[in-house]
Write a protein that holds these residues in place. Structure first.
Motif, PDB file in Angstrom:
ATOM      1  N   VAL A   1       0.822  -1.216   0.000  1.00 21.02           N
ATOM      2  CA  VAL A   1       0.000   0.000   0.000  1.00 21.02           C
ATOM      3  C   VAL A   1       0.855   1.264   0.000  1.00 21.02           C
ATOM      4  CG1 VAL A   1      -1.852  -1.191   1.214  1.00 21.02           C
ATOM      5  CG2 VAL A   1      -0.213   0.163   2.528  1.00 21.02           C
ATOM      6  N   ALA A   2       2.172   1.101   0.071  1.00 19.59           N
ATOM      7  CA  ALA A   2       3.061   2.264   0.156  1.00 19.59           C
ATOM      8  C   ALA A   2       2.889   3.166  -1.050  1.00 19.59           C
ATOM      9  CB  ALA A   2       4.507   1.799   0.263  1.00 19.59           C
ATOM     10  N   LYS A   3       2.800   4.465  -0.759  1.00 16.67           N
ATOM     11  CA  LYS A   3       2.731   5.490  -1.792  1.00 16.67           C
ATOM     12  C   LYS A   3       1.486   5.381  -2.669  1.00 16.67           C
ATOM     13  CE  LYS A   3       7.790   5.858  -1.928  1.00 16.67           C
ATOM     14  NZ  LYS A   3       7.847   6.886  -0.914  1.00 16.67           N
ATOM     15  N   HIS A   4       0.456   4.689  -2.182  1.00 17.74           N
ATOM     16  CA  HIS A   4      -0.818   4.604  -2.895  1.00 17.74           C
ATOM     17  C   HIS A   4      -1.844   5.431  -2.125  1.00 17.74           C
ATOM     18  CE1 HIS A   4       0.047   0.579  -5.200  1.00 17.74           C
ATOM     19  NE2 HIS A   4       1.022   1.454  -5.289  1.00 17.74           N
ATOM     20  N   MET A   5      -2.202   6.568  -2.660  1.00 21.95           N
ATOM     21  CA  MET A   5      -3.086   7.460  -1.928  1.00 21.95           C
ATOM     22  C   MET A   5      -4.521   6.946  -1.839  1.00 21.95           C
ATOM     23  SD  MET A   5      -1.348   9.732  -0.510  1.00 21.95           S
ATOM     24  CE  MET A   5      -2.845  10.289   0.267  1.00 21.95           C
ATOM     25  N   GLU A   6      -4.834   5.883  -2.549  1.00 23.84           N
ATOM     26  CA  GLU A   6      -6.178   5.302  -2.427  1.00 23.84           C
ATOM     27  C   GLU A   6      -6.278   4.343  -1.243  1.00 23.84           C
ATOM     28  OE1 GLU A   6      -8.572   6.608  -4.122  1.00 23.84           O
ATOM     29  OE2 GLU A   6      -7.069   7.825  -5.161  1.00 23.84           O
ATOM     30  N   THR A   7      -5.194   4.215  -0.479  1.00 20.61           N
ATOM     31  CA  THR A   7      -5.226   3.391   0.734  1.00 20.61           C
ATOM     32  C   THR A   7      -6.333   3.888   1.657  1.00 20.61           C
ATOM     33  OG1 THR A   7      -2.846   2.982   0.597  1.00 20.61           O
ATOM     34  CG2 THR A   7      -3.895   2.654   2.749  1.00 20.61           C
ATOM     35  N   THR A   8      -7.171   2.981   2.131  1.00 22.73           N
ATOM     36  CA  THR A   8      -8.273   3.363   3.017  1.00 22.73           C
ATOM     37  C   THR A   8      -7.837   3.293   4.482  1.00 22.73           C
ATOM     38  OG1 THR A   8      -9.130   1.116   3.262  1.00 22.73           O
ATOM     39  CG2 THR A   8      -9.926   2.407   1.362  1.00 22.73           C
ATOM     40  N   GLU A   9      -8.660   3.864   5.328  1.00 24.24           N
ATOM     41  CA  GLU A   9      -8.384   3.779   6.756  1.00 24.24           C
ATOM     42  C   GLU A   9      -8.378   2.322   7.215  1.00 24.24           C
ATOM     43  OE1 GLU A   9     -10.136   5.351  11.070  1.00 24.24           O
ATOM     44  OE2 GLU A   9     -10.674   6.395   9.229  1.00 24.24           O
ATOM     45  N   ASP A  10      -9.295   1.517   6.684  1.00 26.61           N
ATOM     46  CA  ASP A  10      -9.331   0.091   7.046  1.00 26.61           C
ATOM     47  C   ASP A  10      -8.044  -0.604   6.623  1.00 26.61           C
ATOM     48  OD1 ASP A  10     -11.791   0.211   8.250  1.00 26.61           O
ATOM     49  OD2 ASP A  10     -12.906  -0.440   6.474  1.00 26.61           O
ATOM     50  N   ASP A  11      -7.556  -0.285   5.414  1.00 32.90           N
ATOM     51  CA  ASP A  11      -6.291  -0.856   4.948  1.00 32.90           C
ATOM     52  C   ASP A  11      -5.174  -0.520   5.931  1.00 32.90           C
ATOM     53  OD1 ASP A  11      -7.448  -1.821   2.595  1.00 32.90           O
ATOM     54  OD2 ASP A  11      -6.941  -0.020   1.450  1.00 32.90           O
ATOM     55  N   TYR A  12      -5.137   0.729   6.322  1.00 27.20           N
ATOM     56  CA  TYR A  12      -4.062   1.185   7.197  1.00 27.20           C
ATOM     57  C   TYR A  12      -4.142   0.539   8.571  1.00 27.20           C
ATOM     58  CZ  TYR A  12      -0.766   3.979   9.744  1.00 27.20           C
ATOM     59  OH  TYR A  12       0.293   4.346  10.524  1.00 27.20           O
ATOM     60  N   LEU A  13      -5.344   0.407   9.092  1.00 27.80           N
ATOM     61  CA  LEU A  13      -5.498  -0.237  10.397  1.00 27.80           C
ATOM     62  C   LEU A  13      -5.026  -1.690  10.349  1.00 27.80           C
ATOM     63  CD1 LEU A  13      -8.905   1.236  11.600  1.00 27.80           C
ATOM     64  CD2 LEU A  13      -6.633   1.695  12.554  1.00 27.80           C
ATOM     65  N   GLU A  14      -5.240  -2.356   9.221  1.00 27.97           N
ATOM     66  CA  GLU A  14      -4.738  -3.723   9.076  1.00 27.97           C
ATOM     67  C   GLU A  14      -3.217  -3.749   9.143  1.00 27.97           C
ATOM     68  OE1 GLU A  14      -6.207  -6.837   8.858  1.00 27.97           O
ATOM     69  OE2 GLU A  14      -7.898  -5.648   9.592  1.00 27.97           O
ATOM     70  N   VAL A  15      -2.571  -2.750   8.534  1.00 23.55           N
ATOM     71  CA  VAL A  15      -1.115  -2.678   8.554  1.00 23.55           C
ATOM     72  C   VAL A  15      -0.603  -2.512   9.982  1.00 23.55           C
ATOM     73  CG1 VAL A  15       0.896  -1.295   7.888  1.00 23.55           C
ATOM     74  CG2 VAL A  15      -0.871  -1.811   6.202  1.00 23.55           C
ATOM     75  N   ILE A  16      -1.138  -1.534  10.714  1.00 23.20           N
ATOM     76  CA  ILE A  16      -0.585  -1.275  12.055  1.00 23.20           C
ATOM     77  C   ILE A  16      -1.011  -2.342  13.059  1.00 23.20           C
ATOM     78  CG2 ILE A  16      -0.424   1.189  11.601  1.00 23.20           C
ATOM     79  CD1 ILE A  16      -2.787   1.633  13.458  1.00 23.20           C
ATOM     80  N   LYS A  17      -2.144  -2.986  12.798  1.00 21.91           N
ATOM     81  CA  LYS A  17      -2.531  -4.106  13.658  1.00 21.91           C
ATOM     82  C   LYS A  17      -1.489  -5.211  13.559  1.00 21.91           C
ATOM     83  CE  LYS A  17      -6.402  -7.233  14.645  1.00 21.91           C
ATOM     84  NZ  LYS A  17      -7.787  -7.647  14.247  1.00 21.91           N
ATOM     85  N   ALA A  18      -0.995  -5.442  12.347  1.00 16.78           N
ATOM     86  CA  ALA A  18       0.012  -6.488  12.147  1.00 16.78           C
ATOM     87  C   ALA A  18       1.399  -6.017  12.569  1.00 16.78           C
ATOM     88  CB  ALA A  18       0.028  -6.917  10.679  1.00 16.78           C
ATOM     89  N   LYS A  19       1.800  -4.828  12.131  1.00 19.83           N
ATOM     90  CA  LYS A  19       3.171  -4.376  12.345  1.00 19.83           C
ATOM     91  C   LYS A  19       3.471  -4.019  13.803  1.00 19.83           C
ATOM     92  CE  LYS A  19       5.767  -1.840  10.171  1.00 19.83           C
ATOM     93  NZ  LYS A  19       6.434  -0.644   9.621  1.00 19.83           N
ATOM     94  N   THR A  20       2.503  -3.421  14.465  1.00 22.72           N
ATOM     95  CA  THR A  20       2.762  -2.900  15.814  1.00 22.72           C
ATOM     96  C   THR A  20       1.956  -3.623  16.887  1.00 22.72           C
ATOM     97  OG1 THR A  20       3.245  -0.710  14.905  1.00 22.72           O
ATOM     98  CG2 THR A  20       2.720  -0.830  17.253  1.00 22.72           C
ATOM     99  N   ALA A  21       0.637  -3.684  16.687  1.00 21.08           N
ATOM    100  CA  ALA A  21      -0.239  -4.169  17.761  1.00 21.08           C
ATOM    101  C   ALA A  21      -0.062  -5.656  18.031  1.00 21.08           C
ATOM    102  CB  ALA A  21      -1.696  -3.863  17.414  1.00 21.08           C
ATOM    103  N   ALA A  22       0.302  -6.433  17.023  1.00 21.70           N
ATOM    104  CA  ALA A  22       0.427  -7.884  17.208  1.00 21.70           C
ATOM    105  C   ALA A  22       1.469  -8.231  18.265  1.00 21.70           C
ATOM    106  CB  ALA A  22       0.774  -8.568  15.884  1.00 21.70           C
ATOM    107  N   LEU A  23       2.578  -7.493  18.308  1.00 24.67           N
ATOM    108  CA  LEU A  23       3.611  -7.802  19.303  1.00 24.67           C
ATOM    109  C   LEU A  23       3.190  -7.328  20.692  1.00 24.67           C
ATOM    110  CD1 LEU A  23       6.301  -9.089  19.876  1.00 24.67           C
ATOM    111  CD2 LEU A  23       7.434  -6.929  19.304  1.00 24.67           C
ATOM    112  N   PHE A  24       2.495  -6.197  20.784  1.00 25.73           N
ATOM    113  CA  PHE A  24       1.933  -5.779  22.070  1.00 25.73           C
ATOM    114  C   PHE A  24       0.996  -6.862  22.603  1.00 25.73           C
ATOM    115  CE2 PHE A  24       3.419  -1.553  21.014  1.00 25.73           C
ATOM    116  CZ  PHE A  24       3.528  -0.893  22.226  1.00 25.73           C
TER     117      PHE A  24
END
Length: 338
Positions: free
Chosen positions: A166-189
């Motif tokens: 999704v990098a550099k794609h301005m059509e990325t939705t909020e849901d798309d982004y939440l999936e990214v941070i859920k995996a990248k950050t929240a999963a380890l927490f």
């Protein structure tokens, strides 16, 4: 350039993780000793690179969550020390890998390992730390803990790849982004908080409570970081304000400003993010648009939402100093933007 983020909702100006730090102090000393021991190697570059990042001043919040979530259920063994160290090694490995992927120059105000030793060394030392983390998990001998942390490692990697897609794609939705941070950050927490009750042999409901707490705390933590990049101070960030913009990262403040903007304003974002016109000369306009469309305040509102879910997850558990300290972490996470 920084922008003050108004946050009327955050009335707790004294929010602190000191209660958690104090409660876990003795165990964290043991974790730090184990970190230094397990980061050692006869290959000289490995401890050099590892200690560069390990000693760079992070709060070690994730391993403290493991220690607290075991101790709050009366655990008195040794396994939580090894699992907390495993969690910190997993986190350190992801930072080493992230800095290579993101081509970052600074990490917590210091040159990144890749700037000193190169990309290849950073990736390979990250792999070494992951290997050491899994060795310690095996030593603990809990298949459930191993399952939780190994699954988290896979999810984090998936999050990295998803972010690339999704990098550099301005059509990325909020849901798309939440999936990214859920995996990248929240999963380890979530994993860090869940393995504590696992070794304490608690009930499934108590284990799920800590998992939910960690997951939602992690989401709140990352959303606050997103807001800080456009509204914080360089001294607090350990990097320059606007680095996410300069690196062409799509974070929630940008997504909100883009979707709420006019066609001309959306064209600016596409040019900046997708076409690489994201230098300092355009940062001022980016900040103005984010503020115009409440990108920062609404990102913090999302963080407050997830913080409330984390608080509700712990609410049914018996009151204790440990529970109170974990609640304080939620307030501290949000208060970083006040």
């Amino acid at each position: 350039m920084g922008v003050v983020i108004p946050l009327e909702e955050n009335k707790n100006k004294q929010a602190s993780i000191k209660p958690l730090v104090d409660l876990t102090k003795v165990d964290m000393e043991r974790v730090n000793q184990l970190i230094l021991s397990k980061a050692g190697s006869d290959v000289q570059m490995i401890p050099e690179v590892a200690r560069h990042l390990i000693s760079s001043g992070g709060k070690r919040l994730r391993p403290m969550l493991t220690l607290a979530s075991a101790s709050m259920f009366g655990y008195e063994g040794e396994d939580h020390i090894k699992l907390a160290t495993s969690v910190e090694f997993m986190h350190t490995a992801t930072l080493l890998h992230d800095d290579v992927v993101d081509e970052s120059d600074l990490r917590r105000g210091k040159s990144t390992a890749r700037m000193i030793w190169g990309n290849q060394a950073s990736v390979l030392v990250g792999d070494f730390l992951l290997g050491q983390a899994f060795r310690m998990m095996v030593e603990v001998g809990s298949l459930d803990a191993l399952d939780v942390l190994s699954t988290a490692a896979c999810v984090i990697a998936e999050g990295e790849v998803l972010q690339l897609s999704v990098a550099k794609h301005m059509e990325t939705t909020e849901d798309d982004y939440l999936e990214v941070i859920k995996a990248k950050t929240a999963a380890l927490f979530a994993a860090a908080a869940e393995v504590g009750p696992i070794v304490a042999r608690t009930s499934k409901s108590e284990r799920n409570a800590l998992k939910s707490y960690g997951m939602n705390l992690g989401l709140a933590f990352q959303l606050v970081d997103d807001a800080l990049d456009y509204g914080g101070k360089a001294a607090d960030l350990g990097k320059n304000v606007g680095d996410d913009f300069r690196e062409g990262k799509i974070t929630l403040p940008v997504i909100l400003a883009y979707r709420r903007g006019t066609s001309q304003e959306r064209a600016f974002w596409k040019d900046a993010i997708e076409n690489g016109k994201n230098g300092d000369e355009n940062l001022g306009q980016a900040l103005a648009l984010i503020n115009k469309y409440n990108g920062l305040s609404d990102t913090i509102a999302r963080a407050l939402h997830y913080g409330a879910i984390a608080r509700d997850a712990l609410a049914p558990l018996p009151d204790s100093a440990w529970k109170s300290a974990l609640m304080d972490v939620i307030d501290f996470t949000i208060s970083r933007v006040s």
